[in-house]
Design a protein around this motif. Structure first.
Motif, mmCIF file in Angstrom:
data_model
loop_
_atom_site.group_PDB
_atom_site.id
_atom_site.type_symbol
_atom_site.label_atom_id
_atom_site.label_comp_id
_atom_site.label_asym_id
_atom_site.label_seq_id
_atom_site.Cartn_x
_atom_site.Cartn_y
_atom_site.Cartn_z
ATOM 1 N N GLU A 82 2.573 1.780 -3.342
ATOM 2 C CA GLU A 82 1.617 2.337 -4.292
ATOM 3 C C GLU A 82 1.447 3.836 -4.051
ATOM 4 O O GLU A 82 1.373 4.635 -5.003
ATOM 5 C CB GLU A 82 0.270 1.617 -4.160
ATOM 6 C CG GLU A 82 -0.800 2.097 -5.126
ATOM 7 C CD GLU A 82 -0.478 1.813 -6.585
ATOM 8 O OE1 GLU A 82 -0.973 2.565 -7.445
ATOM 9 O OE2 GLU A 82 0.270 0.849 -6.860
ATOM 10 N N GLU A 83 1.411 4.219 -2.794
ATOM 11 C CA GLU A 83 1.202 5.619 -2.432
ATOM 12 C C GLU A 83 2.378 6.513 -2.824
ATOM 13 O O GLU A 83 2.222 7.742 -2.939
ATOM 14 C CB GLU A 83 0.947 5.723 -0.921
ATOM 15 C CG GLU A 83 0.339 7.046 -0.491
ATOM 16 C CD GLU A 83 0.164 7.162 1.010
ATOM 17 O OE1 GLU A 83 -0.433 8.171 1.434
ATOM 18 O OE2 GLU A 83 0.626 6.274 1.764
ATOM 19 N N ARG A 106 10.262 0.441 -6.851
ATOM 20 C CA ARG A 106 9.109 1.314 -7.046
ATOM 21 C C ARG A 106 9.561 2.734 -7.360
ATOM 22 O O ARG A 106 8.974 3.412 -8.224
ATOM 23 C CB ARG A 106 8.233 1.297 -5.784
ATOM 24 C CG ARG A 106 7.060 2.257 -5.809
ATOM 25 C CD ARG A 106 6.082 1.958 -6.911
ATOM 26 N NE ARG A 106 4.883 2.795 -6.780
ATOM 27 C CZ ARG A 106 4.120 3.150 -7.802
ATOM 28 N NH1 ARG A 106 4.395 2.725 -9.042
ATOM 29 N NH2 ARG A 106 3.057 3.920 -7.600
ATOM 30 N N GLU A 159 0.832 -1.213 0.000
ATOM 31 C CA GLU A 159 0.000 0.000 0.000
ATOM 32 C C GLU A 159 0.864 1.260 0.000
ATOM 33 O O GLU A 159 0.588 2.231 -0.726
ATOM 34 C CB GLU A 159 -0.923 0.004 1.225
ATOM 35 C CG GLU A 159 -1.976 -1.083 1.235
ATOM 36 C CD GLU A 159 -1.424 -2.458 1.617
ATOM 37 O OE1 GLU A 159 -2.100 -3.470 1.335
ATOM 38 O OE2 GLU A 159 -0.314 -2.518 2.207
#
Length: 460
Positions: free
Chosen positions: A138-139, A174, A135
């Motif tokens: 993704e943020e 990421r 999460e």
């Protein structure tokens, strides 16, 4: 509002030239000789004869109003940015912190709340990530959309900020996907904790044991590991507050192989040393920071790194704690001394006096490492970091002949000591402009707290 800076010597990272600087609508509107003959309506004139006209300093490593070790750093966004302005810095990038178990957006909102209505100069944010979950990763994309394009990870401080290698690697991957940069605190935290535990068991509680339990080789090892992980993840890595020549060797080797490895050092590692920990009584606590100060004879390696671009920037890691009520928390246990020291105000003059005048770096390199290079690495250039038409009018009229003596009695940082107490420096800001507004003039703050703007930084 038109302002004209006349008769000065403009210095950028690449050029030195005689020119007037015309400022209009917060931007640099024109550069040239005798601009007063071309533009007849001038609202304010600044005579810079005999002075250098340089881009405002950019400090990409500050910790204002930051909780740490049972206390909070002594400068908030008002006192800290006013002190920065006095020292010739016109933009900071501070570290917002993900709350324990919370979201990155909550951390960003918290730091916006700390800065709004207080900051006297422009500011941006990095984001400290305490953990790496699907999460949160993704943020990270939402953070980039908000102009937060760098994420700080820690290999130190288990139980507080520490992240294991697998989590670091996933976060790096990421970061590569979204064009962000990873900032790394590179020290082997778990091993350091073993050394701290062993030192305390032996009754070694004095401040100097903070340094003796954080050896240079553990900074070098973590730096090498961070670079290896970043290489496999295919993402740039920026090593913060590099203090050890042994760690610099790892950065140099990586850059020689063509990797996008970057690093900053800080003035304290250039001008202070392990010897300061041996000051009598509890005085050594003033210099408790992580990484710690290193042996004096290693400083020449850091200067060489700055000269040849193996180190790209000098930031401050400004994280001040007063001796009274702050550092004294570790009076009987060095591991409880809050880590950090003041430096947001002293950086520019120290580097001019101890770097340029001492022959370690050129005047252009001074501008590069204090402004231009950090602006380029962290997505602020060319809006910030240079003197060019269209850039923000963040400008310092720097007097190379001014003399300043650093003292806790006269500095503007909200802290009860100065690490450079009594040190004389030649070279100091005379006039400081932030987006065209004069905010420092002859030692007086003429701006307004809260006038500083949040600057969204661009991704790679």
């Amino acid at each position: 509002m038109r302002t004209l800076i006349q008769n000065g010597t403009c210095v950028t990272a690449s050029d030195t030239f005689q020119a007037d600087v015309l400022i209009e609508d917060e931007k640099i509107a024109a550069l040239g000789r005798d601009l007063s003959k071309v533009y007849d309506q001038i609202d304010k004139r600044i005579d810079a004869a005999g002075k250098y006209v340089i881009p405002g300093g950019i400090d990409v490593h500050t910790h204002l109003d930051m909780p740490f070790g049972g206390t909070v750093s002594a400068d908030d966004f008002e006192s800290g940015t006013v002190a920065a302005a006095h020292g010739g810095t016109t933009t900071i990038v501070d570290f917002a912190i993900q709350p324990q178990g919370g979201s990155l957006m909550k951390g960003l909102q918290d730091w916006h709340g700390k800065a709004e209505g207080k900051a006297a100069i422009d500011y941006g944010f990095h984001m400290i990530m305490r953990e790496s979950t699907p999460e949160l990763r993704e943020e990270m994309g939402a953070m980039v959309a908000e102009g937060v394009t760098s994420f700080k990870l820690f290999m130190a401080y288990p139980g507080v900020f520490y992240m294991d290698d697998a989590s670091i690697f996933r976060t790096m991957q990421r970061s590569g996907e979204i064009g962000a940069t990873i900032c790394m605190h590179a020290e082997n935290g778990p091993v350091i904790d073993v050394l701290i535990e062993q030192a305390l068991k032996k009754g070694h509680t004095a401040p100097k044991y903070h340094a003796l339990t954080r050896p240079a080789r553990l900074e070098a090892e973590a730096t090498y590991r961070a670079i290896c992980l970043a290489e496999v993840a295919d993402v740039p890595v920026y090593i913060v507050h590099l203090s050890a020549a042994e760690a610099l060797e790892q950065v140099t080797a990586a850059r020689d192989r063509g990797l996008p490895a970057f690093a900053e050092t800080c003035p304290q590692y250039l001008f202070l040393s392990y010897d300061n920990y041996e000051e009598p009584g509890f005085e050594g606590a003033k210099y408790v920071m992580s990484p710690p100060l290193r042996a004096k004879d290693k400083q020449k390696e850091l200067w060489r790194g700055l000269k040849f671009n193996d180190l790209q920037a000098v930031a401050t890691d400004h994280c001040p704690f007063c001796m009274k009520g702050g550092k004294e928390l570790g009076l009987h246990d060095f591991s409880k001394i809050p880590n950090g020291a003041p430096g947001i105000e002293t950086r520019m003059s120290l580097l001019y006096d101890g770097g340029v005048l001492a022959g370690h770096i050129s005047l252009n390199r001074f501008v590069e490492i204090t402004s231009t290079s950090p602006a380029k690495i962290f997505g602020l250039f060319p809006r910030k970091g240079t003197i060019a038409v269209g850039s923000d009018a963040d400008i310092v009229v720097f007097d190379p002949n001014a003399e300043i003596t650093w003292s806790a009695k006269t500095h503007h940082m909200n802290v009860d000591y100065n690490p450079y107490e009594g040190r004389k420096c030649k070279g100091a800001p005379e006039v400081v402009l932030s987006r065209g507004e004069v905010i420092i003039e002859k030692g007086k703050f003429t701006g307004t707290p809260g006038r500083g703007l949040y600057v969204k930084r661009s991704a790679r």
